[in-house]
Design an enzyme around this catalytic site. Structure first.
Site, short mmCIF file in Angstrom:
data_model
loop_
_atom_site.label_atom_id
_atom_site.label_comp_id
_atom_site.label_asym_id
_atom_site.label_seq_id
_atom_site.Cartn_x
_atom_site.Cartn_y
_atom_site.Cartn_z
CB ALA A 133 -0.89 -0.02 1.23
N GLY B 147 0.64 -5.19 1.21
CA GLY B 147 -0.62 -5.41 0.50
C GLY B 147 -0.43 -6.17 -0.81
CD GLU C 178 -1.53 -7.90 3.79
OE1 GLU C 178 -1.24 -6.79 3.29
OE2 GLU C 178 -1.97 -8.02 4.94
CD GLU D 98 2.35 -5.21 5.96
OE1 GLU D 98 3.23 -6.07 6.22
OE2 GLU D 98 1.49 -5.37 5.07
N1 COA Z 1 4.52 3.17 -0.96
C1 COA Z 1 4.87 4.29 -1.58
N2 COA Z 1 5.91 4.40 -2.43
C2 COA Z 1 6.66 3.29 -2.62
C3 COA Z 1 6.36 2.07 -1.99
C4 COA Z 1 5.24 2.03 -1.13
N3 COA Z 1 4.84 0.91 -0.52
N4 COA Z 1 7.29 1.17 -2.37
C5 COA Z 1 8.12 1.81 -3.22
N5 COA Z 1 7.74 3.08 -3.36
C6 COA Z 1 8.36 4.11 -4.21
C7 COA Z 1 9.63 4.68 -3.57
O1 COA Z 1 9.30 5.68 -2.62
C8 COA Z 1 10.34 5.21 -4.79
O2 COA Z 1 9.73 6.44 -5.17
P1 COA Z 1 10.68 7.75 -5.51
O3 COA Z 1 11.50 7.29 -6.69
O4 COA Z 1 9.71 8.83 -5.82
O5 COA Z 1 11.53 7.96 -4.29
C9 COA Z 1 9.99 4.20 -5.87
O6 COA Z 1 8.81 3.52 -5.41
C10 COA Z 1 11.07 3.16 -6.10
O7 COA Z 1 11.38 2.56 -4.86
P2 COA Z 1 12.86 2.53 -4.23
O8 COA Z 1 12.72 2.42 -2.75
O9 COA Z 1 13.67 3.65 -4.75
O10 COA Z 1 13.40 1.17 -4.88
P3 COA Z 1 14.48 0.17 -4.24
O11 COA Z 1 14.75 -0.84 -5.29
O12 COA Z 1 15.62 0.92 -3.67
O13 COA Z 1 13.71 -0.55 -3.02
C11 COA Z 1 11.86 -1.69 -1.96
C12 COA Z 1 12.60 -1.36 -3.29
C13 COA Z 1 10.61 -2.45 -2.35
C14 COA Z 1 12.76 -2.54 -1.07
C15 COA Z 1 11.50 -0.38 -1.23
O14 COA Z 1 10.88 0.50 -2.15
C16 COA Z 1 10.57 -0.59 -0.07
O15 COA Z 1 10.99 -1.02 0.98
N6 COA Z 1 9.27 -0.23 -0.25
C17 COA Z 1 8.30 -0.28 0.80
C18 COA Z 1 7.82 -1.71 1.04
C19 COA Z 1 6.82 -1.75 2.17
O16 COA Z 1 7.12 -1.44 3.30
N7 COA Z 1 5.58 -2.17 1.83
C20 COA Z 1 4.53 -2.29 2.78
C21 COA Z 1 3.75 -1.03 2.85
S1 COA Z 1 2.43 -1.15 4.00
#
Ligand code: COA
Length: 258
Positions: free
Chosen positions: A65, A110, A113, A133
């Protein structure tokens, strides 16, 4: 209908919904959720669709999400968010046709899920699953604590949700989350071929299998077996049974009802 955040395509009996915010790893905003719900209604209303594939554009399935929205929530709106999201996944789970989550790259929070609410998951070798989360200070709320525990058991579900660690496609397969793992190179093609194979099966029998397993896992064995017997009886209301048996005896492929 056209969508901003999804690509929705229909190719013969197979529909594909592809989450389409690749620059944000397909994170689920309220707009995505609303459009996904609308797309599911389209699928439900189109009897020509026999199988649904879910996938994501770019390098992820869905990275969860949209984290930005959590800054705005208070306890009441957080509960509403959880209940609405859970409702969306019931809409997905309750479709009468098979739904395959085709997961490449990240399926987190999400996203994991949502994949768990599909009938089964095919994963590309580069898939990464997780319920991170806990690192944001809350618990999974799109069914992660519930569907995951029903698949991998209580102890492993706790380990996954408490650590928030990512795990790869092979581990997900070993845990029973993922049905099959395919190489990245021909991943979507493998999923589409599997969908075509499913699309040739009988609609009534496929719905019966789905319903009886979904309902049966949540009830005692006797009740589950009673559901199984009722579903079996209902299959005999369809000409598919006669066609299936005749095709076997005549040594040809069955042609089930459209
Ligand atoms: N919500 C909002 N934005 C998200 C996102 C999320 N769940 N997951 C990724 N993004 C966005 C990042 O903020 C980034 O945006 P930006 O370029 O404007 O900064 C873009 O997607 C690319 O992600 P980035 O983090 O730069 O890629 P990465 O390869 O370095 O890392 C992840 C990938 C998936 C490890 C990392 O993005 C992450 O940990 N995301 C969150 C996962 C999470 O906690 N999900 C559960 C949410 S309840």
């Amino acid at each position: 209908m056209a969508y901003n955040t999804l690509l929705f395509t229909i190719d013969g009996p197979v529909a594909t919904i592809s989450f389409n915010r690749p620059e944000k790893l397909n994170a689920l905003t309220p707009e995505v959720v609303a459009e996904f719900s609308q797309a599911l209604k389209e699928v439900r209303g189109n009897p020509a669709i026999r199988v649904l594939l879910l996938t994501g554009q770019g390098r992820a399935f869905i990275a969860g999400a949209d984290i930005k929205q959590f800054l705005e929530l208070d306890p009441l709106s957080a509960r509403q968010f959880a209940v609405q999201s859970q409702g969306l996944l019931f809409e997905l789970e309750e479709l009468p046709i098979p739904v395959i989550a085709c997961v490449h790259g990240f399926a987190l929070g999400g996203g994991c899920e949502l994949a768990l609410a599909c009938d089964f998951i095919y994963a590309a070798a580069n898939a990464k699953f997780g319920q991170p989360e806990i690192n944001l200070g809350f618990n999974p709320c799109w069914g992660g604590t519930q569907r995951l525990a029903r698949i991998v058991g209580k102890s492993l579900a706790k380990e996954i949700c408490l650590t928030g660690r990512f795990f790869d496609a092979e581990e997900a397969r070993a845990l029973g989350l993922v049905a099959r793992v395919f190489p990245e190179a021909n991943f979507l093609e493998e999923c589409q071929n599997a969908a075509l194979t499913l699309a040739a099966k009988g609609r009534v029998a496929m719905e019966a299998v789905k319903r009886v397993i979904d309902w049966g896992v949540n009830v005692d064995l006797k009740t589950g077996l009673a559901l199984e017997a009722e579903a079996f009886a209902l299959c005999f209301a369809s000409p598919d049974v006669k066609e299936g048996a005749a095709a076997f005896l005549e040594k040809r492929q069955p042609r089930f009802q459209p």
